[in-house]
Structures are given as C-alpha cells and as structure tokens.
Design a protein around this motif. Structure first.
Motif: not given
Length: 244
Positions: A186-196
């Motif tokens: 299935g699809n994964g979670g949301a992506v956050r930019a500027g973070a690891l």
C-alpha cells in the motif's frame, strides 16, 4: 569400607568433550550478537537506520540416567544457536535539519529507489541533486516519484515532498547499503521536507548489550580453558591408573 570404582577414561573424555562443544556453541552465538550490536553502534548517526536483533534457542536436551541402576538424573543441554535475526522497523523520531533535499516519512512507509538491481526501498531520506538535475540518494541512485519516474529538482533547488513515492511493505527485509526489499502492501505515510528520521539505535542499550554479550563470551571461554585442563589431567593421570 567399599572402594568406589574409578570411571573409565573414555567415559570422562566423552563428558568433558560434550562440555567443550556446549561452551563453543555459546561463544559462536555471542560472536553473532556482537557483530549485530557493533553494526548498530556504527550506524548511530545514519538517518533511518533500523537495528537488528538475534534470538537464540537451545539444542534438544539429552536425558541423563545413572549407569548402575538406570535412575533418571535429569536433562543436559547441548548448547545454543542463533535461531533467527530480526530487524525492528518501528519508526524513529524525526529531527529538523532545514536542508531542502532532506526528507522524512511520517509513518511506516519507505522511499522508492531505482538501483542497478531493481527498485529498492529505504527510510534514509538524505538526498542530493545529481549532475543531470535528478534527485538521488547517497549512492547516486535515482529517487522515484509517484509516477514511477526519477524526481527532478526544481530550479530553486527544492522538491515538492508530495511528489515523492512512499510505499508500505509487507515483511520488509534488509539487503545492505541501507536498502530494504519486500512486497508492496500500500501507500506509505506523508513526507516532510527539511527533516530526517533519526537512527533507531539506542546507544545506552547497545552498550549494555555489548558488555553482557562480552561477559557471556568470556564465561564460555573460561569453561573451555577448564575443560582443556581436565582433559590434560585425564590423559596424564586417569589413563595411567593400573587396571584401566
């Protein structure tokens, strides 16, 4: 007073040899554990790293009995072996970096990466811009978007995190180089930019586990030393008893 018959030398030798193999199996199992722990410690600063665990099991017990009257004495273990290795894929805390090409997944998904061996997956979102303008990982492999094509970096040096493909995997397994394989579920979670995502290795637990494993290894090593000394005495003393 009735004297006790001294046991035959071969019987003693078999007993101490059995103890030698039991101790050696314990040392081998601890060597595997130490390798896994050392790898976890080496990846304390690797974004998205997931630690490994090794579970042990014992070989089947042997029931001992008295050789004179056949009365049961009890079970004797025959050592231990690593039963399986597992990886804890639980999400780790996210940390802000401010870097435009750093990305972190909020959830249990994985980024899709195109490698020479096919599509692989990773939680390490520390990406960079290639010479051709595409987004690549630390090994230079293309990061894939939701359309299945390599993601291109914009003229402002940024990428809309919504363009990145994230997938949820069924029974993920490590492949090396930070990559993971598994069936897409299935699809994964949301992506956050500027973070690891931080490494999931707990340094305190890793050090405690390493010390415990080292002490278990040393204990088995001392057992082998004692058994070696027993074998030497058996060869020089017991075998020389008249009538044996």
């Amino acid at each position: 007073m009735v004297g006790l018959k001294r046991p035959a030398a071969p019987t003693i030798t078999r007993a101490v040899e059995r103890g030698l193999y039991i101790a050696a199996s314990g040392m081998l199992a601890e060597l595997v554990r130490q390798d896994l722990i050392a790898n976890d410690i080496a990846n304390l600063s690797t974004p998205g790293y997931k630690p490994d665990r090794a579970s042990q099991r014992s070989f089947a017990d042997v029931m001992l009995s008295n050789t004179r009257d056949g009365e049961a004495v009890g079970p004797l273990g025959l050592g231990s072996v690593i039963a399986r290795r597992t990886t804890d894929f639980s999400p780790a805390p996210l940390r802000e970096t401010g870097e435009p090409l750093d990305f972190a997944i909020e959830g249990e998904g994985f980024f899709a990466i195109r490698t020479p061996q096919g599509v692989r997956y990773t939680r390490n979102g520390q990406f960079q811009r290639a010479a051709d303008g595409t987004l690549v990982d630390g090994l230079g492999n293309a990061v894939l978007g939701k359309d299945g094509a390599p993601v291109r970096v914009g003229g402002d040096g940024r990428v809309d995190p919504r363009r990145l493909a994230t997938v949820r995997l069924d029974r993920p397994r490590k492949l090396g180089d930070g990559y993971v394989a598994g069936a897409v579920a299935g699809n994964g979670g949301a992506v956050r930019a500027g973070a690891l995502e931080a490494s999931a290795t707990n340094p305190a637990r890793a050090m405690v586990d390493m010390i415990a494993s080292l002490r278990a290894y040393e204990a088995s090593q001392r057992v082998i030393t004692t058994i070696d000394q027993t074998l030497e005495r058996t060869a020089t003393q017991v075998a020389a008893v008249p009538g044996q």
